[in-house]
Design an enzyme around this catalytic site. Sequence first.
Site, PDB file in Angstrom:
ATOM      1  N   ASP A  18       0.827  -1.211   0.000  1.00 30.69           N
ATOM      2  CA  ASP A  18       0.000   0.000   0.000  1.00 30.69           C
ATOM      3  C   ASP A  18       0.857   1.255   0.000  1.00 30.69           C
ATOM      4  O   ASP A  18       0.521   2.259  -0.637  1.00 30.69           O
ATOM      5  CB  ASP A  18      -0.922  -0.029   1.225  1.00 30.69           C
ATOM      6  CG  ASP A  18      -2.094   0.927   1.104  1.00 30.69           C
ATOM      7  OD1 ASP A  18      -2.113   1.750   0.166  1.00 30.69           O
ATOM      8  OD2 ASP A  18      -3.000   0.867   1.949  1.00 30.69           O
ATOM      9  N   HIS A 211      -8.545  -1.869   8.294  1.00 30.77           N
ATOM     10  CA  HIS A 211      -7.537  -1.122   7.527  1.00 30.77           C
ATOM     11  C   HIS A 211      -7.949   0.350   7.561  1.00 30.77           C
ATOM     12  O   HIS A 211      -8.882   0.754   6.881  1.00 30.77           O
ATOM     13  CB  HIS A 211      -7.511  -1.665   6.098  1.00 30.77           C
ATOM     14  CG  HIS A 211      -6.532  -0.988   5.180  1.00 30.77           C
ATOM     15  ND1 HIS A 211      -5.341  -1.566   4.818  1.00 30.77           N
ATOM     16  CD2 HIS A 211      -6.557   0.210   4.553  1.00 30.77           C
ATOM     17  CE1 HIS A 211      -4.681  -0.762   4.002  1.00 30.77           C
ATOM     18  NE2 HIS A 211      -5.395   0.329   3.827  1.00 30.77           N
ATOM     19  N   HIS A 213      -7.043   4.548   7.377  1.00 34.96           N
ATOM     20  CA  HIS A 213      -6.123   5.588   6.910  1.00 34.96           C
ATOM     21  C   HIS A 213      -6.133   6.721   7.922  1.00 34.96           C
ATOM     22  O   HIS A 213      -7.082   6.899   8.677  1.00 34.96           O
ATOM     23  CB  HIS A 213      -6.545   6.076   5.523  1.00 34.96           C
ATOM     24  CG  HIS A 213      -6.096   5.142   4.433  1.00 34.96           C
ATOM     25  ND1 HIS A 213      -5.857   5.531   3.141  1.00 34.96           N
ATOM     26  CD2 HIS A 213      -5.808   3.813   4.467  1.00 34.96           C
ATOM     27  CE1 HIS A 213      -5.468   4.498   2.422  1.00 34.96           C
ATOM     28  NE2 HIS A 213      -5.442   3.440   3.190  1.00 34.96           N
ATOM     29  N   CYS A 244      -1.404   9.050   0.250  1.00 37.46           N
ATOM     30  CA  CYS A 244      -1.362  10.352   0.908  1.00 37.46           C
ATOM     31  C   CYS A 244      -1.662  11.481  -0.060  1.00 37.46           C
ATOM     32  O   CYS A 244      -0.790  11.954  -0.770  1.00 37.46           O
ATOM     33  CB  CYS A 244       0.014  10.575   1.503  1.00 37.46           C
ATOM     34  SG  CYS A 244       0.239  12.229   2.116  1.00 37.46           S
ATOM     35  N   ASN A 253      -1.673   5.602   5.484  1.00 33.71           N
ATOM     36  CA  ASN A 253      -2.026   4.525   6.398  1.00 33.71           C
ATOM     37  C   ASN A 253      -1.667   4.889   7.832  1.00 33.71           C
ATOM     38  O   ASN A 253      -0.857   5.768   8.072  1.00 33.71           O
ATOM     39  CB  ASN A 253      -1.262   3.257   6.005  1.00 33.71           C
ATOM     40  CG  ASN A 253      -1.794   2.654   4.728  1.00 33.71           C
ATOM     41  OD1 ASN A 253      -2.875   2.074   4.723  1.00 33.71           O
ATOM     42  ND2 ASN A 253      -1.061   2.810   3.633  1.00 33.71           N
TER      43      ASN A 253
END
Lengths: 313, 313
Positions: A18, A211, A213, A244, A253
């Site tokens: 990722d 998961h 962010h 980002c 993340n």
Amino acid sequence: MHHGQDIDVLVSEVAPRDGLQSIKATMPTPLKLRWISALADAGLREIEVGSFVPAKLLPQMADCAELVAHARQISGLFVTALVPNLRGAQAAFEAGVQKITLPISVSEPHSLANIRKTHAQVFEEVQAVVALRNERFPGVEIEAGLSTVFGCTLQGVVTDDQSLAMAVKMAELGVDEVGLADTVGYANPAQVRRVFTRLRNELGALAGSAHFHNTRGQGLANVVAALEAGVTTFDASQGGIGGCPYAPGASGNIVTEDLVYLLESMGLRTGVDIDRLVAAREWLRQGLPGEALYGFIPDAGVGKNFTYAKEAV
Amino acid sequence: MHHGQDIDVLVSEVAPRDGLQSIKATMPTPLKLRWISALADAGLREIEVGSFVPAKLLPQMADCAELVAHARQISGLFVTALVPNLRGAQAAFEAGVQKITLPISVSEPHSLANIRKTHAQVFEEVQAVVALRNERFPGVEIEAGLSTVFGCTLQGVVTDDQSLAMAVKMAELGVDEVGLADTVGYANPAQVRRVFTRLRNELGALAGSAHFHNTRGQGLANVVAALEAGVTTFDASQGGIGGCPYAPGASGNIVTEDLVYLLESMGLRTGVDIDRLVAAREWLRQGLPGEALYGFIPDAGVGKNFTYAKEAV
């Protein structure tokens, strides 16, 4: 993977996938190999080493099979990869991964924009991947990673019912695990607690990872809520790299270093050594010179009072 | 202060005190006045405008009485200040504050290092402040802000029992409210939930605010835990300024902008307008050129799905 009895929470490191796939520069393969070894050496038990996608689309991921081969040599490490479709799944299976993650958009507009597939087409693809696994690669785990669960920049609000229906559908299609992802940093702790509680109630042992962010700085707050809802696997990314869209400070993340500190300071065993984890950043720094790395723990240290969570006796 | 019925959580802005006193440069008074007005204009109901300490010790706080006088003109704003001792309390009372906060170290080594007072001497001082208030300034609230509750760089571990004993002692001495502060960023959510639950059980309505630092990036995670323990007042600092021993990224106080977003997105009404709050940063930028400001929301925005928590009907 199934957690060992010596840890309470599994931290699944996703930076090599990722993180690196959202950075334009390509980290040289030899440095990736050293980095993955250093991450495993720090005690991380599961690493998503890359994504099986066409090299012309994501040249950063072109060495994925080589990374899998390397990572499979590391004792005690569970090796996973992201795959967008049947073709990627086949490549991943042949490379020797122990788990694949299929990203599934709950939002159909997002699915159409991202992979040009309707939900019906996605279901066919999942079915084909499960059939391939069952026939030729038994034992390899398949996770559906539901994206846009907490909101979508295209669809706007995504309802809990939509997400849960998709999770149930994935279980019916034969995946082993359903994880939920906050693709754009929209999740809040109240929503996280609610949705993961329902996921657990409706899917039982198939309820998977969270998961998050950190786009809006709410990543670890959402982890606290997910822990309460019984989540025991969290994706995180060393240095917070990945996805980002804003700078500076708005990491993608959640940061593995800060997550491990959070969990261990709460008395939850992760098996990860923070000093060695922070030391692993050096390979990332060498491999991606000038790339911003995030995280508070690398600067602030763990503090005088910190002790690792003790083994249960 | 007592919350209005139109908000669920009181965000107490401490940047003009906790933030500015830890920055070497002095923000010019005219800009402080504009900034405080802008913060109140954004909907903040309580602002700690400064600290009543000798100007030779903290020249940044020399204009505190002038700030109080200005802030008291703002309709609907509750004006507080920090005071280290009886002398400061008297100055604050005379200036017209509606509440004072007395910082009380649970760790005696920290108390001795910081204000050169034993606990016995601190109790005498608190007693004198309460007597002065009762006699000459009835109606002004007194909060004991317990520091080093979650650990101390000098003492090391601070036990829950030590913190609770100090809280009970403060209640016995006649303060109106006892808040708990994580002075050095050691708190974790499990500890926060435990200690604030005990505070509420033992002190009832006198259980006060939570003051977290974000040194290790755990600030909002601790807020989630404190909310579960029934805390309804949180200190925060615009731009996260204050008490920052590490750079970069390791902000001091939790960031007001990110806290308000967290609360509102969870459906908890704060009365604060995020756009106007972010706009208020401009005065801080003008008043402290070059000073690093923190926070994710000012860069990332609130996102497409964000709506303010609705008034209860």
